[in-house]
Design an enzyme around this catalytic site. Sequence first.
Site, PDB file in Angstrom:
ATOM      1  N   GLU A   1     -28.102  -0.805   7.556  1.00 57.66           N
ATOM      2  CA  GLU A   1     -28.600  -1.525   6.378  1.00 57.66           C
ATOM      3  C   GLU A   1     -29.771  -0.712   5.872  1.00 57.66           C
ATOM      4  O   GLU A   1     -30.712  -0.420   6.604  1.00 57.66           O
ATOM      5  CB  GLU A   1     -29.007  -2.947   6.760  1.00 57.66           C
TER       6      GLU A   1
ATOM      7  N   CYS B   1     -36.511  -5.066   2.047  1.00 59.24           N
ATOM      8  CA  CYS B   1     -35.421  -4.353   1.378  1.00 59.24           C
ATOM      9  C   CYS B   1     -34.754  -5.238   0.336  1.00 59.24           C
ATOM     10  O   CYS B   1     -34.060  -4.746  -0.548  1.00 59.24           O
ATOM     11  CB  CYS B   1     -34.407  -3.839   2.400  1.00 59.24           C
TER      12      CYS B   1
END
Length: 542
Positions: free
Chosen positions: A293, A327
Amino acid sequence: MGKGFFQVPTAYNETVKTYAPGTPEREAVLTQYRAYYEGNVEAPLYIGSYEVLSEKKAPMSPPHDHKHIVGHYHLADKSHVAAAIESALDAREKWANLAWEQRAAIFLKAAELIAGPYRAKINAATMIAQSKTVHQAEIDAACELIDFLRFNVEYMAQIYAEQPDSSDAIWNRVEYRPLEGFVYAITPFNFTAIAGNLPASAAMMGNVVVWKPSDSQVFSAKVIIDVFKEAGLPDGVINVVYGDPAMITDTVLDSPDFSGIHFTGSTEVFRGLWKKIGNNIHKYKTYPRIVGETGGKDFIIAHPTANPQQVATAITRGAFEFQGQKCSAASRVYLPKSIAQEILNGVKADIASFNPPGSPEDLSNFITAVIHEGAFDKLAGYIDQAKKDKKAEVIAGGGYDKSKGYFIEPTVILTTDPHYVTMETELFGPVVTVYVYEDSDWSATLQLVDQTSEYALTGAVIACDRYAIDEATKVLQNCAGNFYINDKPTGAVVGQQPFGGARASGTNDKAGSAQNLLRWVSPRLIKETFVSPEDYRYPFLG
């Protein structure tokens, strides 16, 4: 299953404590914060049964008080990394053969330790190491990590229970074997929960792990290790090394027993790792699992029917919580001209109500420091450039100061160019860029949102018009792995919103779901025939 088909405790989300004035948790976390701040923590390497103190070590300092040292962590050399790999492989057979319910019990105990005696420790450590407010520490280091551990045990049981059909005189069954080798976990600074989950999820499925935490998160990573050890995790199952990331990675990826990587971090680093794995593919005993990720350039798009105050709140929370160092943080915003000024006025009012950026020990602070000097300098550079460019205007914030802590004011940039650099580049800080579109250009702006960024992690649409929501949901289906309707694009909860994105944002293996755990097993189908044939002839032969 051994002696029974065991039913694990039903997973549930840990309740978020308030830390309101007068609450016991508030007093406990502040007491622990002060003890850590005034103490001197030593973080060794964890290799097998040994806590290794190497010849070289580095200081740990709070980002909001970077001249103050709260401890040191020890740096690995190549021999330490090789020893960590060897220790993992030595532990593999016994750990892989341990009954699954015994592995489950270790991580369920770890969850309860964090929920109880370690709660103040892991939250205070996260406040110091990563400059998180107590609320951000609570929802991350305590609650989300607890949730990962509880729900992953439940998902593990569900995976093992998934079995094929059998037919007359035949029994088909599937074993979910751990990978043949060891898993390499690389974890980021920004979420203590991710730091704990990446090695733990692989280990829970019977794998052994070499774990490299971010240098900026070692202080809170040590608390995770303390929890796992107290929970009974055997020596060698998760080995921990710190230091030069290139050296550690090259040593790990050179091993023929490397069988998978569990990564959260930057897109460019992940691409480099993928390339190295590809170049080494002939060395490995098995094709490695690659799970990552990575970055995001996450959006909010408001429709003309949106409630302006709700949009303003989504921007403020989505862009500025934890200084935008998520993020999933809102980083680019698209506002319709008819309500744009009202929304921006609301955001400016929110920012004006903040205290100046300061220490998380002061629980009245909403904004603290960015993680290190490199992040500070990068963000200051983009802010200075926006102040000069004709296509951009800093309409709120724009100040910064690193004399004591790496403090960046929450900053709003208004641009006339939808492809302005801060609309496309991941900044990872409390800076959000806004583009105002004509109300009649709604559909075209949706296409713009989809095509602007290489990332596809999170995004949000805010609207009252259900046809507009439906259109946005369809047009934006590929540019956000987690898509939010009438909410900010942050705050995924384990068991409710499995998290991950595609494009340059990663492999979308959805942390906090069974999909992620399936990446750490290699199924073996066993077919057992009870009455075996004794004649090769089939009936069609006559």
